[in-house]
Design a protein around this motif. Structure first.
Motif, PDB file in Angstrom:
ATOM      1  N   SER A  94       1.658   4.136 -29.499  1.00  0.00           N
ATOM      2  CA  SER A  94       1.604   4.043 -28.040  1.00  0.00           C
ATOM      3  C   SER A  94       2.061   5.368 -27.425  1.00  0.00           C
ATOM      4  CB  SER A  94       2.494   2.904 -27.552  1.00  0.00           C
ATOM      5  OG  SER A  94       3.853   3.245 -27.670  1.00  0.00           O
ATOM      6  N   ASP A 146       8.807   0.313 -32.202  1.00  0.00           N
ATOM      7  CA  ASP A 146       9.307  -1.064 -32.132  1.00  0.00           C
ATOM      8  C   ASP A 146       8.193  -2.085 -31.970  1.00  0.00           C
ATOM      9  OD1 ASP A 146       8.567  -0.463 -29.590  1.00  0.00           O
ATOM     10  OD2 ASP A 146      10.513  -0.875 -28.673  1.00  0.00           O
ATOM     11  N   ASN A 147       6.945  -1.618 -31.963  1.00  0.00           N
ATOM     12  CA  ASN A 147       5.825  -2.519 -31.771  1.00  0.00           C
ATOM     13  C   ASN A 147       4.877  -2.363 -32.960  1.00  0.00           C
ATOM     14  OD1 ASN A 147       3.536  -3.874 -31.033  1.00  0.00           O
ATOM     15  ND2 ASN A 147       3.304  -2.864 -29.057  1.00  0.00           N
ATOM     16  N   PHE A 148       4.751  -3.413 -33.726  1.00  0.00           N
ATOM     17  CA  PHE A 148       3.873  -3.376 -34.897  1.00  0.00           C
ATOM     18  C   PHE A 148       2.609  -4.209 -34.684  1.00  0.00           C
ATOM     19  CE2 PHE A 148       8.105  -2.459 -36.496  1.00  0.00           C
ATOM     20  CZ  PHE A 148       7.864  -1.289 -37.185  1.00  0.00           C
ATOM     21  N   TYR A 149       2.247  -4.463 -33.415  1.00  0.00           N
ATOM     22  CA  TYR A 149       1.061  -5.254 -33.101  1.00  0.00           C
ATOM     23  C   TYR A 149      -0.207  -4.423 -33.125  1.00  0.00           C
ATOM     24  CZ  TYR A 149       4.513  -8.645 -31.608  1.00  0.00           C
ATOM     25  OH  TYR A 149       5.569  -9.509 -31.575  1.00  0.00           O
ATOM     26  N   SER A 150      -0.065  -3.119 -33.149  1.00  0.00           N
ATOM     27  CA  SER A 150      -1.220  -2.236 -33.143  1.00  0.00           C
ATOM     28  C   SER A 150      -1.016  -1.131 -34.171  1.00  0.00           C
ATOM     29  CB  SER A 150      -1.381  -1.616 -31.746  1.00  0.00           C
ATOM     30  OG  SER A 150      -2.391  -0.631 -31.762  1.00  0.00           O
ATOM     31  N   ARG A 151      -2.127  -0.663 -34.703  1.00  0.00           N
ATOM     32  CA  ARG A 151      -2.044   0.437 -35.657  1.00  0.00           C
ATOM     33  C   ARG A 151      -1.888   1.783 -34.948  1.00  0.00           C
ATOM     34  NH1 ARG A 151      -5.000   0.545 -40.812  1.00  0.00           N
ATOM     35  NH2 ARG A 151      -4.328  -1.349 -41.810  1.00  0.00           N
TER      36      ARG A 151
END
Length: 94
Positions: A41, A33-38
């Protein structure tokens, strides 16, 4: 290898790829759900591991039940065929 075997192997491979793609899409949609990092997590990694693990365990249980049921069905069919064959032989001896 004959043509029927090759067709069956191709069909099985297509089925496998279809299942793999659906599972990948399901777990990705559920866990990422987080596309801020490649980078993935730690929470996403755990979620994906759990998603795949749950699917695998469920699939193994379903397959085990299917195999048990299929063995019972096969045993009944064999018994029916043997009874039918015995009946035919008894009728032909008269």
């Amino acid at each position: 290898m004959n043509l029927d075997t090759a067709v069956a192997q191709i069909r099985n491979f297509k089925d496998f790829l279809s299942l793999y793609n659906r599972l990948s899409e399901h777990c990705f949609t559920k866990c990422v759900d987080n596309f801020y990092s490649r980078k993935i997590s730690p929470a996403e990694n755990i979620c994906v591991d759990n998603c795949i693990g749950k699917f695998t365990k469920t699939n193994q249980k379903i397959l085990g039940v299917f195999i048990e049921c299929q063995q019972e069905i096969n045993a009944r069919r064999v018994a029916e065929l043997e009874a039918s064959q015995a009946s035919i032989q008894a009728n032909s001896n008269m």
